[in-house]
Design a protein around this motif. Structure first.
Motif, PDB file in Angstrom:
ATOM      1  N   ASP A  33       0.841  -1.212  -0.029  1.00  0.00           N
ATOM      2  CA  ASP A  33      -0.098  -0.054  -0.004  1.00  0.00           C
ATOM      3  C   ASP A  33       0.740   1.415   0.018  1.00  0.00           C
ATOM      4  N   GLU A  71       0.096  13.242   5.851  1.00  0.00           N
ATOM      5  CA  GLU A  71      -0.997  13.722   5.308  1.00  0.00           C
ATOM      6  C   GLU A  71      -1.345  13.090   3.995  1.00  0.00           C
ATOM      7  N   GLY A  73      -2.367  10.031   3.034  1.00  0.00           N
ATOM      8  CA  GLY A  73      -3.191   8.739   2.864  1.00  0.00           C
ATOM      9  C   GLY A  73      -3.120   7.826   3.917  1.00  0.00           C
ATOM     10  N   GLU A  74      -3.914   6.969   3.932  1.00  0.00           N
ATOM     11  CA  GLU A  74      -4.071   5.840   5.291  1.00  0.00           C
ATOM     12  C   GLU A  74      -2.739   5.211   5.164  1.00  0.00           C
ATOM     13  N   GLU A  77      -0.805   6.889   7.674  1.00  0.00           N
ATOM     14  CA  GLU A  77      -1.302   6.954   9.132  1.00  0.00           C
ATOM     15  C   GLU A  77      -1.034   5.688   9.748  1.00  0.00           C
ATOM     16  N   LYS A  78      -1.044   4.568   9.267  1.00  0.00           N
ATOM     17  CA  LYS A  78      -0.704   2.973   9.699  1.00  0.00           C
ATOM     18  C   LYS A  78       0.735   3.105  10.500  1.00  0.00           C
ATOM     19  N   LEU A 247      -7.143  15.624   9.266  1.00  0.00           N
ATOM     20  CA  LEU A 247      -6.217  14.327   9.728  1.00  0.00           C
ATOM     21  C   LEU A 247      -6.602  14.160  11.030  1.00  0.00           C
ATOM     22  N   ARG A 250      -9.876  12.228  11.826  1.00  0.00           N
ATOM     23  CA  ARG A 250     -10.143  11.089  11.453  1.00  0.00           C
ATOM     24  C   ARG A 250      -9.370   9.876  12.126  1.00  0.00           C
ATOM     25  N   LEU A 251      -8.279  10.371  12.759  1.00  0.00           N
ATOM     26  CA  LEU A 251      -7.266   9.211  13.446  1.00  0.00           C
ATOM     27  C   LEU A 251      -7.918   8.739  14.567  1.00  0.00           C
ATOM     28  N   THR A 252      -7.391   7.472  15.103  1.00  0.00           N
ATOM     29  CA  THR A 252      -7.833   6.882  16.238  1.00  0.00           C
ATOM     30  C   THR A 252      -7.195   7.802  17.510  1.00  0.00           C
ATOM     31  N   ARG A 255      -3.591   7.310  17.867  1.00  0.00           N
ATOM     32  CA  ARG A 255      -2.615   8.028  16.595  1.00  0.00           C
ATOM     33  C   ARG A 255      -2.849   9.654  16.823  1.00  0.00           C
TER      34      ARG A 255
END
Ligand code: AKG
Length: 268
Positions: A33, A71, A73-74, A77-78, A247, A250-252, A255
């Motif tokens: 990814d 910033e 994409g997902e 973020e992981k 951003l 939308r994060l946990t 995070r």
């Protein structure tokens, strides 16, 4: 994929050498990814923004470096709280067992290096900035910035591996052959410097106070890495980048806390 936190052997070698190689830190699906996300980067000029990320190459010879890549994409973020290293950085630079325990990511970069590219050596214990200093005292680590470089491509001979000088985070003397960063001196043959070869998915963890840089890439193709810089929760970004509200929202919570450990406090 590794999930385990630092072992006594990790602590021993991190203290001694200033770095660790965390093998198989990132799972193949996430690597795919991330590489797909790299494939989709637009052409950007140095200084050009892409949303809340900006191309900002450290030097004219480092190649494409997209700052604030979290910033982008997902997949990025992981990486924020990835189990491959999060317990290591919590221990080494998270002010454990103090009233300011916690982490902050103060810089994150997606980097593409092509043939001829390199990054001159920098840092080291000698007159090193407090920001990247190595510390261990009274049974706890008290490091400043610790970096995680993830290899998204295999990085072997000629691929432009990161180089480190093991133990230089504690050095009290300047390296007499370090050359000049601004002049763009290459570190390929610097005495004491060793290349860090990595397989795709491995992560290099090092305290920023270690002398390090990137050797010359001589092979065709691309070296792809991400660099996430962790440090104490009271830190600040170096160049002034901020994380967007979109951003953060939308994060946990876990995070979000790593990007905004201390939310702004204002009168109601
Ligand atoms: O590009 C590299 O291999 C080294 C990166 C570097 O010097 C840094 O993260 O400060």
């Amino acid at each position: 994929m590794r999930h385990n936190g630092p072992t006594p052997l990790d602590d021993f070698f991190f203290d001694l050498r200033g770095y660790l190689i965390l093998e198989n830190a990132v799972e193949p699906e996430l690597l795919d990814d991330l590489n797909a996300a790299f494939d989709a980067f637009p052409e950007l000029e140095p200084g050009q923004w892409w949303g809340n990320a900006q191309r900002r190459d450290y030097t004219s010879q480092t190649g494409f470096e997209l700052h604030n890549c979290v910033e982008a994409g997902e997949p990025f973020e992981k990486l924020i709280d990835h189990p491959g290293w999060i317990d290591h950085v919590r221990r080494y630079c998270g002010e454990e067992n103090s009233y300011v325990q916690g982490l902050f990511i103060d810089e994150c970069i997606a980097s593409i290096r092509t043939s001829g590219g390199h990054h001159p050596v920098h840092s080291g214990g000698y007159r090193g900035a407090l920001r990247g200093a190595y510390g261990y005292k009274h049974g706890v680590f008290r490091c400043g910035q610790c970096n995680i470089i993830v290899a998204l491509t295999d990085i072997g001979e000629g691929d432009g591996p990161t180089m480190v000088i093991p133990g230089s985070h504690k050095s009290n003397f300047p390296h007499p052959a370090a050359g000049d960063y601004a002049r763009g001196d290459r570190m390929d043959h610097l005495p004491g410097a060793v290349p860090v070869y990595m397989n795709k998915g491995d992560a290099l963890l090092f305290v920023d106070g270690l002398m390090h840089g990137g050797s010359s890439r001589t092979n065709p193709g691309e070296r792809r890495i991400t660099i996430y810089r962790y440090g104490p929760l009271w830190g600040a970004t170096r160049f002034g980048y901020t994380y967007s509200d979109a951003l953060l929202s939308r994060l946990t919570p876990e995070r979000r806390k790593l990007l905004q450990p201390v939310p702004p406090l204002r009168p109601a």
